[in-house]
Motif scaffolding. Structure first.
Motif, short mmCIF file in Angstrom:
data_model
loop_
_atom_site.label_atom_id
_atom_site.label_comp_id
_atom_site.label_asym_id
_atom_site.label_seq_id
_atom_site.Cartn_x
_atom_site.Cartn_y
_atom_site.Cartn_z
N SER A 1 0.89 -1.36 0.10
CA SER A 1 -0.13 0.05 0.07
C SER A 1 0.77 1.40 -0.04
O SER A 1 0.29 2.29 -0.62
CB SER A 1 -0.89 0.01 1.06
N ALA B 1 2.35 1.67 -3.73
CA ALA B 1 1.29 2.29 -4.34
C ALA B 1 0.89 3.69 -4.31
O ALA B 1 0.85 4.55 -5.35
CB ALA B 1 -0.28 1.59 -4.22
N ALA B 2 1.06 4.21 -2.89
CA ALA B 2 0.79 5.70 -2.75
C ALA B 2 1.97 6.29 -3.20
O ALA B 2 1.98 7.54 -3.82
CB ALA B 2 0.75 5.90 -1.15
N LEU C 1 3.89 5.87 -5.52
CA LEU C 1 4.07 5.75 -7.04
C LEU C 1 2.84 6.76 -7.76
O LEU C 1 2.93 6.91 -9.09
CB LEU C 1 3.91 4.61 -7.70
N THR C 2 2.10 7.41 -6.86
CA THR C 2 1.01 8.16 -7.64
C THR C 2 1.51 9.52 -8.03
O THR C 2 0.75 10.06 -8.78
CB THR C 2 -0.03 8.37 -6.36
N LEU C 3 2.81 9.99 -7.45
CA LEU C 3 3.32 11.18 -7.82
C LEU C 3 4.93 10.76 -8.32
O LEU C 3 5.31 10.07 -7.77
CB LEU C 3 3.43 12.15 -6.94
N ARG D 1 10.72 3.32 -11.13
CA ARG D 1 11.16 4.60 -11.60
C ARG D 1 12.56 4.65 -12.15
O ARG D 1 13.35 5.27 -11.39
CB ARG D 1 10.97 5.52 -10.47
N ARG E 1 7.67 14.75 -0.41
CA ARG E 1 6.79 13.97 0.33
C ARG E 1 7.34 12.73 1.34
O ARG E 1 8.30 12.42 1.05
CB ARG E 1 5.89 12.97 -0.60
N GLU F 1 -2.63 12.62 4.58
CA GLU F 1 -3.53 11.77 4.23
C GLU F 1 -3.50 10.34 4.90
O GLU F 1 -2.25 10.14 5.35
CB GLU F 1 -3.87 11.50 2.95
N LEU G 1 -4.22 6.72 4.50
CA LEU G 1 -4.37 5.97 3.54
C LEU G 1 -4.74 4.44 3.85
O LEU G 1 -4.23 3.85 4.72
CB LEU G 1 -3.49 5.74 2.46
N SER H 1 0.50 10.01 4.75
CA SER H 1 1.30 10.63 3.89
C SER H 1 1.06 12.25 4.00
O SER H 1 0.22 12.78 4.42
CB SER H 1 1.17 10.42 2.53
#
Length: 278
Positions: free
Chosen positions: A101, A104-105, A107-109, A132, A233, A259, A261, A272
């Protein structure tokens, strides 16, 4: 002669007698490990396939080890995480599905540099770098033995990363787009309730900081801003009851866009935030 069917049934029976959870699944994993085949290939093998004497002995040893509640990953030496195989030893935490999890978070940015605090096996850092292309990363850990495992995983995966020995930010210089951590967060009073696989076989240094389990977050949140680029972040894994407390540490340190998550089971799993300076 011992056939595949007999070997599997015997293994399942022994594990169930030892009250091992998911006995059938573990028996299949250990059987595939001994035979050197994947779970998918094992399912396609004829039930009457005859095992060699060496295979029978190896399976018996593996099942006996699992019956003592030794983790499967410590027996096979491997654990899948985000689709990649990572070497695992008793010196590192066993990579867990819920930690995906955090991946995944993250890799969102976009990010081009990442710092992983308490890197352990390196599963978080190396997965992020593998996903990346062109990103650079540093993994920090207090355990030299853990860093040896992380370096071995980096080499086997063909991922370039740097590693430093030390406590949290002590060996760190410079700033990063992304800081991640799965720190020890189990409260001292919760240790006795952990499964034998975790309590008896995983490094306590990576499981609990003692006390209320929140000390690592206090340190990380307070010090992270000095090591984050503008807009960088911070993402940390948490226990499912710690979201509000850890989010409070983020807020006190000046983070924005905080956040909490969930993991795939709907439990709070990652906090985060972004830091834009003062």
């Amino acid at each position: 002669m011992t056939t595949l069917l007999v070997a599997r049934r015997t293994a399942v029976a022994q594990l169930r007698a030892a009250e091992v959870p998911d006995a059938a699944q573990d028996a299949a994993v250990l059987l595939g490990f001994v035979l050197g085949v994947s779970r998918a290939d094992l399912a396609l093998m004829p039930a009457q396939t005859v095992l060699t004497g060496a295979q029978v002995d190896a399976l018996a040893a593996a099942v006996s080890a699992r019956a003592t509640r030794r983790p499967v990953s410590h027996i096979t030496g491997q654990r899948l995480f985000w689709g990649r195989s990572f070497a695992v030893t008793p010196d590192v935490l066993d990579p867990r599905p819920e930690t995906e999890s955090l991946i995944a978070a993250a890799l969102t940015l976009p990010f081009s540099s990442v710092l992983d605090l308490g890197t352990g096996s390196g599963c978080i850092l190396l997965t992020l770098l593998a996903e990346r292309a062109g990103a650079v990363g540093l993994g920090v850990d207090l355990s030299g033995a853990a860093l040896d495992v992380a370096r071995r995983n980096a080499a086997s995966l063909g991922v370039q990363a740097s590693f430093s020995l030390g406590s949290w930010f002590a060996p760190v210089e410079g700033q990063f787009d992304l800081i991640v951590s799965n720190p020890p967060y189990i409260a001292a009073g919760e240790m006795a309730g952990l499964s034998p696989e975790v309590r008896l076989h995983e490094p306590h240094l990576a499981l609990t900081p003692g006390g209320d389990g929140l000390d690592a977050y206090r340190i990380i949140c307070a010090e992270a801003p000095a090591y984050l680029a503008n807009g960088g972040r911070l993402l940390v894994e948490i226990g499912p009851t710690q979201g509000a407390a850890v989010a409070g540490f983020f807020k006190a340190a000046g983070f924005a866009r905080i956040e909490i998550l969930p993991d795939l089971d709907g439990r709070d799993r990652v906090v985060s935030g972004q830091f834009f300076g003062t």
